[in-house]
Design a protein around this motif. Structure first.
Motif, mmCIF file in Angstrom:
data_model
loop_
_atom_site.group_PDB
_atom_site.id
_atom_site.type_symbol
_atom_site.label_atom_id
_atom_site.label_comp_id
_atom_site.label_asym_id
_atom_site.label_seq_id
_atom_site.Cartn_x
_atom_site.Cartn_y
_atom_site.Cartn_z
ATOM 1 N N GLY A 140 6.791 12.148 -14.260
ATOM 2 C CA GLY A 140 6.128 12.721 -13.187
ATOM 3 C C GLY A 140 5.118 11.804 -12.476
ATOM 4 N N ILE A 141 4.369 11.223 -13.377
ATOM 5 C CA ILE A 141 3.296 10.370 -12.556
ATOM 6 C C ILE A 141 3.969 9.192 -12.123
ATOM 7 N N TYR A 142 4.871 8.608 -12.617
ATOM 8 C CA TYR A 142 5.451 7.718 -11.757
ATOM 9 C C TYR A 142 6.166 7.941 -10.663
ATOM 10 N N LYS A 143 6.907 9.055 -10.691
ATOM 11 C CA LYS A 143 7.515 9.462 -9.361
ATOM 12 C C LYS A 143 6.455 9.744 -8.321
ATOM 13 N N ALA A 144 5.343 10.149 -8.691
ATOM 14 C CA ALA A 144 4.243 10.311 -7.594
ATOM 15 C C ALA A 144 3.691 8.957 -7.125
ATOM 16 N N HIS A 145 3.560 7.931 -7.940
ATOM 17 C CA HIS A 145 3.489 6.628 -7.375
ATOM 18 C C HIS A 145 4.564 6.007 -6.666
ATOM 19 N N LYS A 146 5.558 5.997 -7.161
ATOM 20 C CA LYS A 146 7.061 5.593 -6.395
ATOM 21 C C LYS A 146 6.969 6.203 -4.865
ATOM 22 N N ARG A 147 6.880 7.455 -4.816
ATOM 23 C CA ARG A 147 6.894 8.083 -3.351
ATOM 24 C C ARG A 147 6.156 7.421 -2.562
ATOM 25 N N ILE A 148 4.726 6.974 -2.853
ATOM 26 C CA ILE A 148 3.893 6.101 -1.820
ATOM 27 C C ILE A 148 4.381 4.909 -1.655
ATOM 28 N N VAL A 149 4.945 4.174 -2.688
ATOM 29 C CA VAL A 149 5.412 2.667 -2.484
ATOM 30 C C VAL A 149 6.685 2.813 -1.714
ATOM 31 N N GLU A 150 7.602 3.935 -1.658
ATOM 32 C CA GLU A 150 8.739 4.006 -0.838
ATOM 33 C C GLU A 150 8.103 4.357 0.496
ATOM 34 N N TYR A 151 7.355 5.270 0.740
ATOM 35 C CA TYR A 151 6.463 5.506 2.173
ATOM 36 C C TYR A 151 6.141 4.004 2.789
ATOM 37 N N ALA A 152 5.539 3.216 1.766
ATOM 38 C CA ALA A 152 4.965 1.886 2.273
ATOM 39 C C ALA A 152 6.287 1.038 3.016
ATOM 40 N N ILE A 153 7.472 1.018 2.153
ATOM 41 C CA ILE A 153 8.604 0.358 2.498
ATOM 42 C C ILE A 153 8.887 0.720 3.565
ATOM 43 N N LYS A 154 9.344 2.262 3.808
ATOM 44 C CA LYS A 154 9.899 2.756 5.176
ATOM 45 C C LYS A 154 9.137 2.548 6.328
ATOM 46 N N ASN A 155 7.740 2.107 6.164
ATOM 47 C CA ASN A 155 6.838 2.060 7.211
ATOM 48 C C ASN A 155 6.498 0.530 7.360
ATOM 49 N N GLU A 156 7.107 -0.559 6.635
ATOM 50 C CA GLU A 156 7.164 -1.865 6.461
ATOM 51 C C GLU A 156 5.604 -2.408 6.401
ATOM 52 N N MET A 157 4.985 -1.647 5.532
ATOM 53 C CA MET A 157 3.669 -1.993 5.249
ATOM 54 C C MET A 157 3.636 -3.180 4.318
ATOM 55 N N LYS A 158 2.836 -4.168 4.754
ATOM 56 C CA LYS A 158 2.357 -5.287 3.748
ATOM 57 C C LYS A 158 1.746 -5.258 2.506
ATOM 58 N N SER A 159 1.335 -4.083 2.331
ATOM 59 C CA SER A 159 0.403 -3.578 1.028
ATOM 60 C C SER A 159 0.129 -2.087 1.349
#
Length: 185
Positions: free
Chosen positions: A45-64
């Motif tokens: 569950g903890i990892y999924k919460a972190h993953k969701r934010i990283v996936e958001y960064a990818i979708k929005n083409e964020m450098k970091s």
């Protein structure tokens, strides 16, 4: 840089502490993300919460992207600004502080403590490919360039751990760490 914070709505105790920490640091640019509960395997569950934010960064083409957990505790006023001003040029993860891990030249290969970090876009896919059945910070061992802020600016707050299902005291892990102090910058 916006601070993306993972928080379980049920944890009113953490909410109060978090708001106090944000106020003390003068952090106004933040977003709260719902935590993920997995009663069968809490680390998943903890990892999924972190993953969701990283996936958001990818979708929005964020450098970091900057991620925190709601149980972080800054070491002193000004610590967050020091962290933001200390971002290295080369990193996969830039960690605000760690609980365990041997630091050499401000880098760590294996650590625990993902309560405040910036993840660089070059590391997004590696991060998303971790196994879900173990603590993701431990699964990261030797998979990237992990730079630790020196001095460290945040640790985990002592309290009930939704992962371990019991009270966790973290201060004994941090007493010998080089921590940011008031007027250090």
């Amino acid at each position: 840089m916006k601070l993306n914070i993972i928080h379980l709505k049920e944890r009113k105790d953490r909410w109060q502490s978090l708001m106090s920490q944000l106020d003390e640091q003068g952090i106004t640019d933040f977003e709260i993300w719902d935590g993920v509960i997995d009663n069968e395997r809490p680390p998943r569950g903890i990892y999924k919460a972190h993953k969701r934010i990283v996936e958001y960064a990818i979708k929005n083409e964020m450098k970091s992207i900057l991620i925190a957990e709601d149980d972080l505790k800054f070491t002193a006023p000004g610590a967050f600004e020091y962290f933001r001003m200390s971002i290295p040029i080369e990193f996969d993860l830039f960690l605000g502080g760690i609980m365990h891990g041997e630091i050499t030249d401000n880098c760590v290969a294996d650590f625990s403590g993902a309560h405040l970090y910036i993840i660089h876009e070059r590391f997004y896919e590696a991060f998303l490919s971790l196994p879900e059945l173990v603590d993701f910070d431990r699964a990261l061992a030797n998979k990237g360039r992990f730079v630790v802020c020196n001095p460290m600016v945040a640790f985990q707050l002592d309290g009930y751990s939704d992962d371990k299902k019991k009270f966790q005291a973290y201060t004994h892990h941090t007493k010998n760490r080089n921590a940011f102090k008031l007027n250090q910058n």
